[in-house]
Structure formats: C-alpha cells, structure tokens
Write an enzyme that holds these catalytic residues in place. Structure first.
Site, PDB file in Angstrom:
ATOM      1  N   SER A   1      -0.677   7.955   8.011  1.00  0.00           N
ATOM      2  CA  SER A   1      -1.303   9.491   9.068  1.00  0.00           C
ATOM      3  C   SER A   1      -2.792   8.855   9.647  1.00  0.00           C
ATOM      4  O   SER A   1      -3.040   9.488  10.770  1.00  0.00           O
ATOM      5  CB  SER A   1      -1.315  10.649   8.443  1.00  0.00           C
ATOM      6  OG  SER A   1      -0.267  11.151   7.927  1.00  0.00           O
TER       7      SER A   1
ATOM      8  N   THR B   1      -0.036  16.095   1.387  1.00  0.00           N
ATOM      9  CA  THR B   1       0.903  15.256   1.035  1.00  0.00           C
ATOM     10  C   THR B   1       0.815  15.263  -0.818  1.00  0.00           C
ATOM     11  O   THR B   1      -0.185  16.224  -0.935  1.00  0.00           O
ATOM     12  CB  THR B   1       0.951  13.110   1.549  1.00  0.00           C
ATOM     13  OG1 THR B   1       1.578  13.230   0.743  1.00  0.00           O
ATOM     14  CG2 THR B   1      -0.403  12.886   1.167  1.00  0.00           C
TER      15      THR B   1
ATOM     16  N   LYS C   1       1.287  19.942  -1.762  1.00  0.00           N
ATOM     17  CA  LYS C   1       1.719  20.787  -0.165  1.00  0.00           C
ATOM     18  C   LYS C   1       2.356  21.512  -1.171  1.00  0.00           C
ATOM     19  O   LYS C   1       2.312  23.073  -0.769  1.00  0.00           O
ATOM     20  CB  LYS C   1       3.475  19.779  -0.154  1.00  0.00           C
ATOM     21  CG  LYS C   1       3.060  19.228   0.960  1.00  0.00           C
ATOM     22  CD  LYS C   1       4.076  18.044   1.208  1.00  0.00           C
ATOM     23  CE  LYS C   1       4.304  16.855   2.039  1.00  0.00           C
ATOM     24  NZ  LYS C   1       5.527  16.418   2.335  1.00  0.00           N
TER      25      LYS C   1
ATOM     26  N   ASP D   1       7.863  18.843   8.101  1.00  0.00           N
ATOM     27  CA  ASP D   1       8.812  17.964   7.587  1.00  0.00           C
ATOM     28  C   ASP D   1      10.282  18.037   8.191  1.00  0.00           C
ATOM     29  O   ASP D   1      10.726  17.028   8.417  1.00  0.00           O
ATOM     30  CB  ASP D   1       8.945  17.878   6.610  1.00  0.00           C
ATOM     31  CG  ASP D   1       7.707  17.583   5.811  1.00  0.00           C
ATOM     32  OD1 ASP D   1       7.010  16.668   6.349  1.00  0.00           O
ATOM     33  OD2 ASP D   1       7.335  17.201   4.571  1.00  0.00           O
TER      34      ASP D   1
ATOM     35  N   ASN E   1      20.352  16.702  -7.698  1.00  0.00           N
ATOM     36  CA  ASN E   1      19.065  16.683  -7.916  1.00  0.00           C
ATOM     37  C   ASN E   1      19.414  16.121  -9.072  1.00  0.00           C
ATOM     38  O   ASN E   1      19.830  16.750 -10.149  1.00  0.00           O
ATOM     39  CB  ASN E   1      18.090  18.001  -7.695  1.00  0.00           C
ATOM     40  CG  ASN E   1      17.096  17.976  -7.979  1.00  0.00           C
ATOM     41  OD1 ASN E   1      16.291  16.453  -7.973  1.00  0.00           O
ATOM     42  ND2 ASN E   1      16.659  18.627  -8.876  1.00  0.00           N
TER      43      ASN E   1
ATOM     44  N   GLY F   1      11.850   6.376   6.524  1.00  0.00           N
ATOM     45  CA  GLY F   1      11.408   7.475   6.373  1.00  0.00           C
ATOM     46  C   GLY F   1      10.377   7.100   7.747  1.00  0.00           C
ATOM     47  O   GLY F   1       9.371   7.905   7.653  1.00  0.00           O
TER      48      GLY F   1
HETATM   49  P1  NAP Z   1       8.770  16.281  -5.135  1.00  0.00           P
HETATM   50  O1  NAP Z   1       8.252  17.347  -4.314  1.00  0.00           O
HETATM   51  O2  NAP Z   1       8.039  15.816  -5.591  1.00  0.00           O
HETATM   52  O3  NAP Z   1       9.913  15.825  -5.730  1.00  0.00           O
HETATM   53  C1  NAP Z   1      10.785  14.701  -5.798  1.00  0.00           C
HETATM   54  C2  NAP Z   1      11.976  15.346  -6.119  1.00  0.00           C
HETATM   55  O4  NAP Z   1      12.965  14.332  -6.706  1.00  0.00           O
HETATM   56  C3  NAP Z   1      12.409  16.293  -7.123  1.00  0.00           C
HETATM   57  O5  NAP Z   1      13.379  17.478  -6.549  1.00  0.00           O
HETATM   58  C4  NAP Z   1      12.719  15.435  -8.132  1.00  0.00           C
HETATM   59  O6  NAP Z   1      13.623  15.902  -8.810  1.00  0.00           O
HETATM   60  C5  NAP Z   1      13.442  13.925  -7.655  1.00  0.00           C
HETATM   61  N1  NAP Z   1      13.914  13.110  -8.194  1.00  0.00           N
HETATM   62  C6  NAP Z   1      12.716  12.468  -8.528  1.00  0.00           C
HETATM   63  N2  NAP Z   1      12.749  11.817  -9.477  1.00  0.00           N
HETATM   64  C7  NAP Z   1      13.960  11.603 -10.205  1.00  0.00           C
HETATM   65  C8  NAP Z   1      15.066  10.766 -10.179  1.00  0.00           C
HETATM   66  N3  NAP Z   1      15.077  10.249 -11.301  1.00  0.00           N
HETATM   67  N4  NAP Z   1      16.235  11.252 -10.781  1.00  0.00           N
HETATM   68  C9  NAP Z   1      17.027  12.099  -9.879  1.00  0.00           C
HETATM   69  N5  NAP Z   1      15.880  12.766  -8.856  1.00  0.00           N
HETATM   70  C10 NAP Z   1      15.028  12.763  -8.690  1.00  0.00           C
HETATM   71  O7  NAP Z   1       8.055  15.237  -3.571  1.00  0.00           O
HETATM   72  P2  NAP Z   1       8.211  15.868  -2.033  1.00  0.00           P
HETATM   73  O8  NAP Z   1       7.122  15.418  -1.897  1.00  0.00           O
HETATM   74  O9  NAP Z   1       9.936  16.116  -1.761  1.00  0.00           O
HETATM   75  O10 NAP Z   1       8.571  13.767  -1.878  1.00  0.00           O
HETATM   76  C11 NAP Z   1       9.812  13.344  -2.480  1.00  0.00           C
HETATM   77  C12 NAP Z   1       9.946  11.646  -1.214  1.00  0.00           C
HETATM   78  O11 NAP Z   1       9.624  12.343   0.807  1.00  0.00           O
HETATM   79  C13 NAP Z   1       8.587  10.718  -1.816  1.00  0.00           C
HETATM   80  O12 NAP Z   1       8.497  10.253  -2.051  1.00  0.00           O
HETATM   81  C14 NAP Z   1       7.730  11.102  -0.440  1.00  0.00           C
HETATM   82  O13 NAP Z   1       7.767   9.716   0.430  1.00  0.00           O
HETATM   83  C15 NAP Z   1       9.200  10.838   0.849  1.00  0.00           C
HETATM   84  N6  NAP Z   1       8.544  11.934   2.207  1.00  0.00           N
HETATM   85  C16 NAP Z   1       8.618  11.315   2.857  1.00  0.00           C
HETATM   86  C17 NAP Z   1       8.508  12.395   4.199  1.00  0.00           C
HETATM   87  C18 NAP Z   1       7.930  11.519   5.709  1.00  0.00           C
HETATM   88  O14 NAP Z   1       7.618  11.611   6.516  1.00  0.00           O
HETATM   89  N7  NAP Z   1       8.662  10.217   5.943  1.00  0.00           N
HETATM   90  C19 NAP Z   1       7.780  13.222   4.299  1.00  0.00           C
HETATM   91  C20 NAP Z   1       7.584  14.333   3.572  1.00  0.00           C
HETATM   92  C21 NAP Z   1       7.875  13.534   2.075  1.00  0.00           C
HETATM   93  P3  NAP Z   1      13.282  17.173 -10.411  1.00  0.00           P
HETATM   94  O15 NAP Z   1      13.414  18.121  -9.862  1.00  0.00           O
HETATM   95  O16 NAP Z   1      14.559  17.242 -11.727  1.00  0.00           O
HETATM   96  O17 NAP Z   1      12.267  16.886 -10.832  1.00  0.00           O
END
Ligand code: NAP
Length: 307
Positions: A41, A86, A90, A126, A175, A277
């Site tokens: 960013s 981030t 969030k 997002d 999930n 992404g």
């Molecule tokens: P988060 O709130 O921590 O959520 C992660 C999710 O992934 C949870 O639902 C979790 O499941 C699931 N998960 C994690 N490990 C897993 C596994 N081994 N098997 C199955 N499910 C699994 O994270 P977030 O903020 O949503 O971010 C997620 C990703 O989005 C990040 O890696 C980030 O790089 C990406 N992102 C990208 C952008 C962009 O602009 N490109 C913007 C935002 C986010 P549980 O409920 O079971 O824990």
C-alpha cells in the site's frame, strides 16, 4: 517553525507515534498491520499522492493487537487524514470507530478509516475492489456468475456480501470451520429469496471443507475465490488441488504475489483462467483514496507502482 526534512522509515511503531516528529512532506496516511512489512500500500498510495501533487506521505505502521486502541487515539490527535487496516486489525477496529458505513456493520470488518473533524469513520472497500478486479481480469460481472468462496473471515465476508448485493446466480461458501461458513450464508439469505432459480442446486449454501464437496461444486460454479490465507506462507499447497479444478472455471486468489500463488498454479495446470489479488489490492486502494480525498484516484499511476 520549519519542518525537519528527513526520509520516511520503512516501518513505524507505536513508540514512533508517541514521539511523533513531523517530516516534510508530512505523513498523514498509513497502514496498520501485524505483520505489515509485506504491504504494497505505501508504494501504491505514495505514487497516487505524488501524481495528484498532494503534499503528504503514506507510511507503514507495525501495530500489535494490544496497541491498536492507543495507536488510533494518536492518529486522531496527530490529525492524520486516514488509514488502511490489515491483518489482524480489520475486525477489532470496528468497535473503536466513532461511525461506520452500513456494510462495515454487516461485514464486521473495516479496511479504511477516515479521520473527519477528530472522528474516526470506518469503511470497507474490499467488496467493491473485488468486483472491479473480477471485471478487469475476466471481463465478467458478478451477477452472471455462480461463485464458490473459500473462507468466512473478513475478506470472505466482504466478498460474499458484494456477490449477494450484485445478485449473483449462486453463492457457495466453504470454510475450515463449517459453522462459520453456515453463519455467513445465513446472514445473506434475504438476498437470495428472489425468483432467480438455478436448476436443482441451491442458490445459496455453505459446504464442508471436503474433497467430495469441492468436486461436486466445481462442476456447478463459474468462479472460485480464495479468501483464506492459504498460499501466503512458503510451503502452502493449493486450497483446491489441480485434480478438482476444471478448464471452465475462473479462479481468483485474493492473495497477491509477484509469483504464482499455489491456487493460481493449480488452476493454470488444470487449464483454467486465473488471477491473483494484485488487481483487488489496486481497486480497494483506489476506492480508499477516493474516500480520503473525495476525488478520482490516479489508477494507472497506482497500478504502475505495484506492478
Ligand atoms: P481472516 O479474517 O483471518 O480469515 C481467514 C479465513 O480463512 C477464516 O475463515 C479461516 O477459517 C480460513 N482458513 C484459514 N486457514 C485455513 C485452512 N487451513 N483451511 C481452511 N480454512 C482456513 O483473514 P482475512 O482478513 O479474511 O484475509 C484472508 C486473505 O485475504 C489474506 O490472505 C489476504 O491476503 C487476502 N486479502 C487480500 C486483499 C487484496 O486486496 N488482494 C484484501 C483483503 C484480504 P476458520 O474460520 O476455520 O478459522
């Protein structure tokens, strides 16, 4: 008093905010995260500020979860214009806002803060960033698609809500913790009660994180979205293996990288179209810029900065 001219540090901390020293141009924007070193960013937003000849800078802040409250108070006092949030801030930040957009309340996560007359206002870009990214990468609109979203965290909730608002054909949520996926699907039920019917499969459903379920759903969706962090760490394998993917699906991995993410690699091997992404990062950032400055973001300068 004359401002001190010095270079912006790679990463600032809470202690830096507590002993704040103005630079020239002043830092008035930033990203809070833990970790934050990887964030693109700053280079993207600084390119935008420069292109628009706005006399301020954007910096990275390594803020630990237990420091978020104090750090936000300082941002308010130091008259910052805004922030990006981030991982892992969030969700917790929502409770610390003075006001928030309707979709922040629904999603339960904010990725943009605007400081307005000393008040913190939370937004979430997002979902809309994702729509623009998919349109740009695959020349399609969400309303025409059957979509499988992997994850039920902050990013997945923003994406799933946007898919629902755009009246997508079908939405399937997978999930790790099934109950969380089910809860997300239930929260979107009202969007899927219309007359649009799509064959024998439900328009909205949560599925378990299982090979059998993935195999069936891949045959019944057009777009697969990874909104989990699987692929972020070295040694991660694709959340859906090549053998379960097919050439007809489009695959969008929200993880951004200059190399192929495991999911993008698996999709290409399966003959599918795939994107990572970076385009979502660009568009959610452009929308944040528009919230802070109430003017159009210089998209091409921002794109060039992260390419
Ligand atoms: P988060 O709130 O921590 O959520 C992660 C999710 O992934 C949870 O639902 C979790 O499941 C699931 N998960 C994690 N490990 C897993 C596994 N081994 N098997 C199955 N499910 C699994 O994270 P977030 O903020 O949503 O971010 C997620 C990703 O989005 C990040 O890696 C980030 O790089 C990406 N992102 C990208 C952008 C962009 O602009 N490109 C913007 C935002 C986010 P549980 O409920 O079971 O824990």
């Amino acid at each position: 008093m004359k401002r001190k001219r010095s270079a912006v540090k790679e990463v600032y901390t809470l202690v830096d905010l507590q002993n704040w020293r103005e630079l020239d141009p002043p830092i008035r924007l930033g990203v809070f995260g833990d970790p934050v070193e990887h964030s693109l960013s700053p280079q993207m937003q600084n390119a935008a500020l420069k292109r628009c000849q706005i006399d301020m800078q954007y910096a990275r802040f390594h803020i630990l979860p237990n420091e978020l409250r104090d750090a936000l108070e300082l941002i308010r006092k130091l008259e910052f214009l805004g922030l990006n949030l981030t991982i892992p801030h969030k969700i917790v930040a929502v409770e610390l806002m003075d006001a928030a957009d309707e979709n922040v309340k629904r999603i339960g996560a904010a990725n943009v803060v605007k400081v307005d007359a000393g008040k913190l206002h939370g937004s979430n870009t997002d979902g809309r960033g994702f729509v623009r990214a998919v349109r740009e990468e695959f020349s399609v609109d969400l309303r025409d698609l059957r979509i499988l979203v992997l994850g039920a965290g902050g990013a997945a909730r923003a994406i799933a809500l946007q898919c629902a608002k755009e009246n997508c054909e079908r939405l399937v949520i997978a999930n790790g913790t099934f109950e969380k996926g089910q809860k997300l699907a239930d929260s979107l039920r009202s969007f899927f009660e219309g007359p649009k019917v799509f064959g024998p499969v439900p328009r909205l459903q949560a599925i378990p994180w299982e090979e059998k379920a993935f195999r069936f759903q891949v045959g019944n969706v057009d777009l697969v979205v990874n909104a989990t962090p699987i692929g972020l760490n070295r040694g991660d394998v694709s959340p859906i293996p090549t053998r379960l993917l097919a050439p007809h699906v489009m695959v969008y991995d929200t993880i951004y990288s200059d190399k192929r993410t495991p999911l993008v690699g698996a999709a290409i091997e399966a003959g599918a179209r795939a994107a990572n992404g970076l385009s979502m990062l660009l568009h959610q950032g452009a929308l944040a810029f528009e919230i802070w400055f109430q003017r159009e973001a210089p998209l091409e300068a921002m794109r060039a900065a992260i390419r």
